[in-house]
Motif scaffolding. Structure first.
Motif, short mmCIF file in Angstrom:
data_model
loop_
_atom_site.label_atom_id
_atom_site.label_comp_id
_atom_site.label_asym_id
_atom_site.label_seq_id
_atom_site.Cartn_x
_atom_site.Cartn_y
_atom_site.Cartn_z
N VAL A 71 0.83 -1.21 0.00
CA VAL A 71 0.00 0.00 0.00
C VAL A 71 0.86 1.25 0.00
CG1 VAL A 71 -1.66 1.34 1.34
CG2 VAL A 71 -2.00 -1.12 1.04
N ASN A 72 1.80 1.36 0.94
CA ASN A 72 2.77 2.45 0.93
C ASN A 72 3.94 2.06 1.82
OD1 ASN A 72 2.26 3.13 3.67
ND2 ASN A 72 0.60 4.52 3.07
N ASP A 73 4.89 2.97 1.98
CA ASP A 73 6.10 2.65 2.73
C ASP A 73 6.03 3.08 4.19
OD1 ASP A 73 7.33 1.63 0.46
OD2 ASP A 73 8.07 3.59 -0.16
N HIS A 74 4.87 3.50 4.66
CA HIS A 74 4.79 4.10 5.98
C HIS A 74 4.11 3.23 7.03
CE1 HIS A 74 6.21 7.84 4.23
NE2 HIS A 74 5.29 7.71 3.28
N HIS A 75 3.12 2.44 6.62
CA HIS A 75 2.40 1.66 7.62
C HIS A 75 3.20 0.43 8.02
CE1 HIS A 75 1.22 -0.34 3.85
NE2 HIS A 75 1.16 -1.42 4.59
N THR A 209 -4.10 2.09 15.09
CA THR A 209 -4.74 3.40 15.15
C THR A 209 -3.92 4.43 14.37
OG1 THR A 209 -5.63 2.87 17.34
CG2 THR A 209 -5.63 5.19 16.69
N ASP A 210 -2.62 4.42 14.59
CA ASP A 210 -1.72 5.36 13.91
C ASP A 210 -1.77 5.17 12.40
OD1 ASP A 210 0.21 7.38 13.76
OD2 ASP A 210 1.88 5.97 13.99
N ASP A 211 -1.67 3.93 11.94
CA ASP A 211 -1.70 3.65 10.49
C ASP A 211 -3.04 4.04 9.88
OD1 ASP A 211 0.87 2.69 10.46
OD2 ASP A 211 0.32 0.57 10.46
N GLU A 245 -3.31 18.28 14.64
CA GLU A 245 -3.08 17.43 13.46
C GLU A 245 -1.92 16.44 13.67
OE1 GLU A 245 -5.29 17.34 11.19
OE2 GLU A 245 -6.38 19.03 12.04
N GLY A 246 -0.92 16.46 12.76
CA GLY A 246 0.14 15.46 12.80
C GLY A 246 0.90 15.40 14.12
N PRO A 247 1.41 16.52 14.62
CA PRO A 247 2.13 16.49 15.91
C PRO A 247 1.26 15.98 17.06
CG PRO A 247 2.64 18.49 14.72
CD PRO A 247 1.53 17.83 13.96
N LEU A 248 -0.03 16.35 17.06
CA LEU A 248 -0.92 15.86 18.12
C LEU A 248 -1.10 14.35 18.01
CD1 LEU A 248 -2.91 16.40 20.43
CD2 LEU A 248 -4.69 16.73 18.71
N ARG A 249 -1.29 13.86 16.80
CA ARG A 249 -1.45 12.42 16.60
C ARG A 249 -0.24 11.65 17.13
NH1 ARG A 249 -0.75 10.47 10.49
NH2 ARG A 249 0.47 8.59 10.91
#
Length: 406
Positions: A71-75, A209-211, A245-249
């Motif tokens: 799917v991608n390189d991050h999860h 949850t993060d992914d 957003e991102g930093p809070l997550r």
């Protein structure tokens, strides 16, 4: 220059450091095949390193955790999940003065038997192999390290210690299987094995949850209605106000990890004290798990997991990927069982028991299974379970799509 620490010195360190209910290396039931002690690596340290260097461990980088690895390189993949579980296991084991090396080895190996395409792949193989005992990734992991890995000329498999091998069976729901007989009288799981099992849930609850957030399956607004997430967000806003957003997550994910680990340490220490656990024998005799969360965190985790099941694991994109994965494995299984000559040579050798096979089987070639684990269908299932997502997809294309690719 200081001399390297010897194995005897390390065992002496364990004697002085480990809690009385930890599993010391010198008390291990040992290996199936006798080996001399290593000069400077203890039993469980060698187990850990054998696992890291084996083929099945490397293949986890191409196996699905929740989402197909392409799917991608991050999860997360099955391998990165395993590394997160291992880090948590080491942290908890160290704080409780348990055997870190044993906890780490168990954590590193705990998912080594997972097939491609995550739990959908396991469901597909279980259905295909139902007449032959079904499929369980824990028992396949045990067979993988006991028999199928090929790294040492002196013995099959990795020849791991009893305690690491036992953890596969302790985590399995099929302890009645014949291959579990060796471990049935061991008693309750060691604390190091219980830790690896429990921190597994910490890792997947938080990283799934993060992914899911990163892939847009769910939103922060939806998560704010989940009490665990909402309360962790409040904690973050107290010590680091102004995030969004991102930093809070990222900060909330980190807070969820810290909260669960802290609760796990406190609750486990309380259980050990309340149960009067003072030895490994006491651990083995315990009737209830000694490692776990307090009631409040158990309740919060249960709500988060219900949310993930409803909104992530049943998301239409996940369901499409799992349906495709199941279809691929079921088709490959049927084709290999119909035409075993398509199997690679070493798998044919295992089925027939022959030392070597050259060329296609002769006409009328028939072999009798030596055990239920060596029948053709089981050999096919083991071959498929060892594949990565990508390799299974390539095999499907080679066999079923018009092509001259070899």
């Amino acid at each position: 220059m200081a001399a390297p620490i010897t194995t005897d010195a390390w065992l002496a360190f364990e004697d002085g450091w480990l809690a009385p209910y930890a599993m010391p290396s010198r008390a291990s039931r040992g290996r199936k095949h006798a080996e001399p002690e290593h000069e400077f690596r203890s039993l469980y340290q060698r187990d850990r390193e054998r696992i890291v260097h084996c083929t099945a461990f490397r293949r986890m980088t191409g196996k699905t955790q929740v989402l197909v690895a392409s799917v991608n390189d991050h999860h997360r993949t099955r391998l990165t999940h395993t590394l997160e579980v291992t880090q948590l296991a080491r942290t908890v084991a160290r704080r409780l003065r348990l055997n870190e090396d044993l906890a780490e080895a168990i954590a590193l190996a705990h998912d080594i038997g997972h097939p491609p395409f995550g739990h959908a792949g396991e469901d597909a193989l279980d259905e295909c192999l139902k007449p032959f005992g079904g499929f369980d990734h824990n028992l396949f992991g045990l067979r993988r390290v006991d028999e199928l890995e090929e790294r040492y000329p002196q013995f099959p498999g990795l020849n791991l210690s009893f305690e690491v091998r036992e953890a596969f069976v302790q985590h399995s729901s099929r302890r009645e299987a014949p291959e579990c007989a060796e471990f049935r009288t061991a008693g309750a799981p060691l604390l190091e094995a219980q830790i690896a099992d429990v921190v597994d849930s910490i890792a997947y609850d938080t990283h799934d949850t993060d992914d899911a957030l990163g892939l847009g399956f769910i939103t922060l607004d939806e998560l704010r209605r989940v009490e665990f997430w909402a309360r962790a967000t409040e904690r973050v806003q107290v010590h680091t106000p102004g995030l969004s957003e991102g930093p809070l997550r990222v900060a909330v994910i980190r807070e969820l990890l810290a909260w669960q680990v802290t609760d796990l340490l406190e609750e486990t220490a309380n259980r050990l004290a309340s149960a009067g656990v003072k030895s490994v024998d006491d651990v083995r005799a315990a009737r209830q798990p000694l490692v776990g969360f307090a009631p409040e965190v158990r309740k919060l985790k249960a709500e988060l997991e219900r949310f993930l099941r409803a909104r992530v694991y049943k998301h239409h994109r996940v369901l499409r990927m799992t349906a495709n994965g199941k279809r691929i494995l079921e088709s490959l299984f049927a084709e290999y069982a119909r035409a075993p000559a398509l199997l690679p040579e070493k798998h044919l050798r295992r089925w027939t028991g022959a030392d070597a096979i050259t060329g296609p089987p002769p006409p009328g070639w028939v072999t009798a299974a030596r055990t239920r684990l060596d029948c053709l269908e089981r050999v096919v299932g083991d071959y498929l379970a060892g594949m990565t997502d990508r390799f299974a997809q390539l095999e499907y294309r080679r066999l079923f799509l018009p092509s001259i690719e070899l």
